[in-house]
Design an enzyme around this catalytic site. Structure first.
Site, PDB file in Angstrom:
ATOM      1  N   ARG A  83       0.862  -1.191   0.000  1.00  0.00           N
ATOM      2  CA  ARG A  83       0.000   0.000   0.000  1.00  0.00           C
ATOM      3  C   ARG A  83       0.896   1.237   0.000  1.00  0.00           C
ATOM      4  O   ARG A  83       1.587   1.492   0.983  1.00  0.00           O
ATOM      5  CB  ARG A  83      -0.898  -0.025   1.245  1.00  0.00           C
ATOM      6  CG  ARG A  83      -2.130   0.870   1.139  1.00  0.00           C
ATOM      7  CD  ARG A  83      -2.815   1.027   2.489  1.00  0.00           C
ATOM      8  NE  ARG A  83      -1.993   1.828   3.377  1.00  0.00           N
ATOM      9  CZ  ARG A  83      -2.004   1.729   4.714  1.00  0.00           C
ATOM     10  NH1 ARG A  83      -2.799   0.874   5.324  1.00  0.00           N
ATOM     11  NH2 ARG A  83      -1.212   2.502   5.447  1.00  0.00           N
ATOM     12  N   HIS A 112      -4.127   4.437   4.442  1.00  0.00           N
ATOM     13  CA  HIS A 112      -5.272   3.522   4.396  1.00  0.00           C
ATOM     14  C   HIS A 112      -6.462   4.247   3.761  1.00  0.00           C
ATOM     15  O   HIS A 112      -7.061   3.762   2.814  1.00  0.00           O
ATOM     16  CB  HIS A 112      -5.597   3.031   5.805  1.00  0.00           C
ATOM     17  CG  HIS A 112      -6.913   2.321   5.878  1.00  0.00           C
ATOM     18  ND1 HIS A 112      -7.141   1.131   5.219  1.00  0.00           N
ATOM     19  CD2 HIS A 112      -8.084   2.651   6.474  1.00  0.00           C
ATOM     20  CE1 HIS A 112      -8.395   0.759   5.425  1.00  0.00           C
ATOM     21  NE2 HIS A 112      -8.979   1.671   6.174  1.00  0.00           N
ATOM     22  N   TYR A 135       2.989   4.709  11.570  1.00  0.00           N
ATOM     23  CA  TYR A 135       3.244   3.268  11.756  1.00  0.00           C
ATOM     24  C   TYR A 135       3.946   2.579  10.584  1.00  0.00           C
ATOM     25  O   TYR A 135       4.494   1.501  10.757  1.00  0.00           O
ATOM     26  CB  TYR A 135       1.927   2.533  12.099  1.00  0.00           C
ATOM     27  CG  TYR A 135       0.856   2.645  11.027  1.00  0.00           C
ATOM     28  CD1 TYR A 135       0.820   1.743   9.972  1.00  0.00           C
ATOM     29  CD2 TYR A 135      -0.107   3.657  11.070  1.00  0.00           C
ATOM     30  CE1 TYR A 135      -0.150   1.845   8.982  1.00  0.00           C
ATOM     31  CE2 TYR A 135      -1.074   3.771  10.088  1.00  0.00           C
ATOM     32  CZ  TYR A 135      -1.095   2.858   9.048  1.00  0.00           C
ATOM     33  OH  TYR A 135      -2.044   2.957   8.071  1.00  0.00           O
TER      34      TYR A 135
HETATM   35  C1  TPP Z   1     -16.383  -6.231   9.514  1.00  0.00           C
HETATM   36  C2  TPP Z   1     -15.474  -5.044   9.636  1.00  0.00           C
HETATM   37  N1  TPP Z   1     -14.592  -4.969  10.661  1.00  0.00           N
HETATM   38  C3  TPP Z   1     -13.775  -3.897  10.789  1.00  0.00           C
HETATM   39  C4  TPP Z   1     -13.828  -2.876   9.881  1.00  0.00           C
HETATM   40  C5  TPP Z   1     -12.914  -1.642  10.043  1.00  0.00           C
HETATM   41  N2  TPP Z   1     -11.922  -1.617   8.975  1.00  0.00           N
HETATM   42  C6  TPP Z   1     -12.108  -0.874   7.847  1.00  0.00           C
HETATM   43  S1  TPP Z   1     -10.887  -1.099   6.749  1.00  0.00           S
HETATM   44  C7  TPP Z   1     -10.052  -2.156   7.763  1.00  0.00           C
HETATM   45  C8  TPP Z   1      -8.755  -2.781   7.310  1.00  0.00           C
HETATM   46  C9  TPP Z   1      -8.961  -3.696   6.163  1.00  0.00           C
HETATM   47  O1  TPP Z   1      -7.759  -4.209   5.682  1.00  0.00           O
HETATM   48  P1  TPP Z   1      -7.694  -5.092   4.406  1.00  0.00           P
HETATM   49  O2  TPP Z   1      -8.822  -6.053   4.338  1.00  0.00           O
HETATM   50  O3  TPP Z   1      -6.325  -5.658   4.363  1.00  0.00           O
HETATM   51  O4  TPP Z   1      -7.928  -4.063   3.199  1.00  0.00           O
HETATM   52  P2  TPP Z   1      -7.052  -2.801   2.795  1.00  0.00           P
HETATM   53  O5  TPP Z   1      -7.695  -1.614   3.440  1.00  0.00           O
HETATM   54  O6  TPP Z   1      -5.675  -3.033   3.266  1.00  0.00           O
HETATM   55  O7  TPP Z   1      -7.144  -2.705   1.303  1.00  0.00           O
HETATM   56  C10 TPP Z   1     -10.749  -2.336   8.962  1.00  0.00           C
HETATM   57  C11 TPP Z   1     -10.292  -3.182  10.069  1.00  0.00           C
HETATM   58  C12 TPP Z   1     -14.769  -2.981   8.826  1.00  0.00           C
HETATM   59  N3  TPP Z   1     -14.866  -2.065   7.882  1.00  0.00           N
HETATM   60  N4  TPP Z   1     -15.556  -4.081   8.708  1.00  0.00           N
END
Ligand code: TPP
Ligand code: MG
Length: 334
Positions: free
Chosen positions: A232, A236, A245
């Site tokens: 990435r 985020h 971080y």
């Molecule tokens: C069920 C759920 N739990 C927690 C969240 C909060 N949340 C939003 S994005 C994220 C990280 C997701 O990481 P990843 O699946 O690796 O996708 P990336 O953002 O890295 O593309 C979290 C924990 C959420 N949106 N949905």
């Protein structure tokens, strides 16, 4: 095994440049208060665009997580139009009209995976051609939905491709705190399906892996789990500060591996890309984004439709929610 030819590589690169350019403009627009939260695509372009170019838009469905919409240009302008409506807070924004086979993106991690399996199973029961590809992240792979849907898909031999984009982070959680498994594709073993890890910075390898998974699925052999490893490169989302971080040395190493840089060089070496072409594509990408933004801004908000079909007449709680919703919609549209 099917690799993209030069013409396809050029189209893939064009879509990657468009996605990166539009993402940059959206980031600035968010900072100016013109659009809502954005999850930048930077670093994911090769994985997303490479995968989508291996699909047949007339028959194959795509279910994005939330970082993908700008990379789905192959499916048509409707995807960006819907994304802008969603971003500007339209309750039913994100709806993508027929016949475009892209399901609206949404933020609940892994929630699209059971839908993808249900859709694929339904298609096979109805003898419909095509496959379903669902995108999700390394973080989403820790959700129960992933395991439940993956297990069912294996048993049913559903024509589905699970594409886990491992960008090394789930907000601030690194992959070593996400799983004790050696990689994400090895989770396929529990589902009894093939699992492969590919370099997600190389769109040809992603294209090849998705083509193979597609063949496997349309031949009735069931699902494949593909892990595309990327880094990435951005935050985020616009609500995040990754400098708190992400180790600076990891980021600068990843920037040297930027998926756009290596493909740009390859295409220039083959005389398939030029600085003029780059400028022209970037200009058109921004014009297209402006057009989608203006269209969304001038679309009236359908504030009530979200609550319309809950009860024959509003309960007092629903009436209160309707009022709250319309107030917050007016605010987000100011
Ligand atoms: C069920 C759920 N739990 C927690 C969240 C909060 N949340 C939003 S994005 C994220 C990280 C997701 O990481 P990843 O699946 O690796 O996708 P990336 O953002 O890295 O593309 C979290 C924990 C959420 N949106 N949905
Ligand atoms: Mg991630």
């Amino acid at each position: 095994m099917s690799k993209p030819n030069d013409e396809q590589l050029q189209m893939i690169f064009e879509d990657m440049v468009i996605a990166r350019t539009q993402a940059g403009r959206l980031w600035n627009m968010q900072r100016q208060g013109q659009v809502g939260t954005i999850a930048p695509i930077d670093g994911h372009e090769a994985a997303i665009v490479g995968a989508v170019h291996a699909l047949q838009t007339e028959s194959d469905w795509v279910l994005p997580q939330y970082r993908e919409p700008l990379g789905l240009r192959k499916y048509g302008p409707e995807v960006l139009d819907a994304f802008m409506l969603y971003n500007l807070g339209h309750p039913l924004g994100g709806h993508i009209p027929d016949p475009v086979k892209v399901v609206p993106s949404q933020i609940s991690l892994a929630a699209s995976i059971p839908h993808a399996v249900g859709l694929a199973w339904g298609m096979s029961l109805k003898n419909e051609p095509g496959v379903v590809l669902v995108f999700f992240g390394d973080g989403a792979s820790s959700e129960g939905d992933f395991y439940e849907a993956g297990n069912l898909a294996g048993v049913l031999k559903a024509p589905v491709i699970f594409l886990c984009v491992n960008n090394q982070w789930a907000i601030s959680t690194p992959t070593n705190l996400q799983t004790a498994a050696k990689d994400f594709s090895s989770k396929a073993a529990a589902f009894g399906i093939p699992g492969v890890t590919v370099d997600g910075n190389n769109p040809s390898l992603v294209y090849e892996a998705v083509s193979e998974a597609r063949e496997h699925a349309v031949n009735g052999q069931g699902p494949t789990l593909i892990e595309a490893t990327v880094y990435r490169l951005g935050a985020h989302t616009t609500a995040d500060d990754p400098t708190r971080y992400v180790p600076a040395e990891d980021l600068s190493a990843a920037q040297k591996n930027d998926p756009l840089l290596s493909l740009l060089q390859e295409l220039k070496n083959k005389n398939l890309w030029s600085d003029d072409k780059q400028e022209e594509v970037e200009k058109a990408a921004l014009e297209r984004l402006d057009e989608a933004f203006e269209k969304a801004k001038n679309t009236p908000l359908l504030t009530d439709s979200l609550l319309d079909h809950c009860f024959a007449s509003d309960t007092s709680r629903l009436a209160r929610q309707r009022e709250q919703l319309s107030r917050s919609m007016e605010k987000s549209h100011e």
